[in-house]
Design an enzyme around this catalytic site. Structure first.
Site, mmCIF file in Angstrom:
data_model
loop_
_atom_site.group_PDB
_atom_site.id
_atom_site.type_symbol
_atom_site.label_atom_id
_atom_site.label_comp_id
_atom_site.label_asym_id
_atom_site.label_seq_id
_atom_site.Cartn_x
_atom_site.Cartn_y
_atom_site.Cartn_z
ATOM 1 N N LYS A 78 3.026 2.772 10.640
ATOM 2 C CA LYS A 78 2.783 2.002 9.418
ATOM 3 C C LYS A 78 1.965 0.763 9.782
ATOM 4 O O LYS A 78 2.374 -0.046 10.632
ATOM 5 C CB LYS A 78 4.130 1.563 8.842
HETATM 6 C C1 E4P Z 1 8.068 1.686 1.869
HETATM 7 O O1 E4P Z 1 7.233 2.115 2.617
HETATM 8 C C2 E4P Z 1 8.235 0.242 1.618
HETATM 9 O O2 E4P Z 1 8.461 -0.411 2.812
HETATM 10 C C3 E4P Z 1 9.331 -0.012 0.636
HETATM 11 O O3 E4P Z 1 9.299 0.985 -0.368
HETATM 12 C C4 E4P Z 1 9.300 -1.411 0.067
HETATM 13 O O4 E4P Z 1 10.271 -1.491 -0.937
HETATM 14 P P1 E4P Z 1 10.783 -2.900 -1.525
HETATM 15 O O5 E4P Z 1 9.668 -3.485 -2.339
HETATM 16 O O6 E4P Z 1 11.962 -2.517 -2.374
HETATM 17 O O7 E4P Z 1 11.142 -3.740 -0.348
#
Ligand code: E4P
Length: 214
Positions: A83
């Site tokens: 990521k």
């Molecule tokens: C996924 O890849 C993200 O890190 C995640 O969905 C972020 O979610 P949040 O906005 O609830 O922290």
């Protein structure tokens, strides 16, 4: 639409896998920090639970540092996806990892132009954060629609992960739009399955079954 679990919690991942519909996992530093465990063994354990893509986020802020982290994490298991945040350094990293054959999930996407640049750099996935846009009175699903249209226009193969999902309606809208993947917290997965009319219907059928002569 593929379903990923948005968690670093082993029990949730095991329970989700038990549903038989989970195709992958996304983690981020905030989710990992909640687990209070050593990072690399935690990721190793997650990669062993299911064969699908497991997103692991880099935390260096320069391209060189991110690539070093990415190489280390990619060695943990074949199903690790790196990521990478969307910014200038991130674009450089995505391009380098693409040439090395390492899959990437470009994260923190809040505009369609960011998604297009990430795809052009070679990202395997882009993750628009719909809930965080809604949190500031925007419309996160509109962004997903725009990215789908742009990727369709140019037959771009980068897959769209609808991220930061807050409730079942986000999930349903993502499916109606034809998004490739929705990444959801375990609590949302449970909500997708349950319906009070199903419970009432089951209760009624079982009660009536008692009256049937057998
Ligand atoms: C996924 O890849 C993200 O890190 C995640 O969905 C972020 O979610 P949040 O906005 O609830 O922290």
């Amino acid at each position: 639409m593929k379903i990923f679990l948005d968690t670093a919690n082993i029990e949730e991942i095991k329970k989700g896998v038990d549903y038989g519909v989970v195709n992958g996992v996304t983690t981020n530093p905030s989710l990992v920090s909640k687990e209070n465990r050593e990072f690399l063994p935690l990721i190793k354990e997650i990669t062993s639970i299911l064969p699908g893509p497991i997103s692991v986020e880099v935390t260096a802020t320069d391209a060189g540092g991110m690539v070093e982290e990415a190489k280390k994490y990619a060695e943990i298991a074949d199903n690790v996806v790196i990521k990478v945040p969307i910014n200038l350094q991130g674009l450089k990293v995505i391009k380098q990892l693409y040439t090395l054959g390492i899959k990437t999930n470009c994260t923190l996407i809040f505009s369609s132009s960011q998604a297009l640049l990430a795809a052009k750099a070679g990202a395997t996935y882009v993750s628009p954060f719909v809930g965080r846009i809604d949190d500031i009175s925007g419309n996160g699903m509109d962004l997903v629609g725009d990215i789908i249209q742009i990727f369709d226009n140019y037959a771009i193969e980068t897959e769209i992960i609808v991220a930061s999902i807050r409730h079942p309606l986000h999930f349903v809208e993502a499916a109606l739009m034809g998004a490739d993947i929705a990444t959801i917290p375990f609590s949302t997965l449970a909500k997708l399955l349950n319906h009070p009319l199903t419970d009432i219907g089951m209760e009624r059928f079982l009660k009536d079954w008692q009256k049937v002569k057998k």
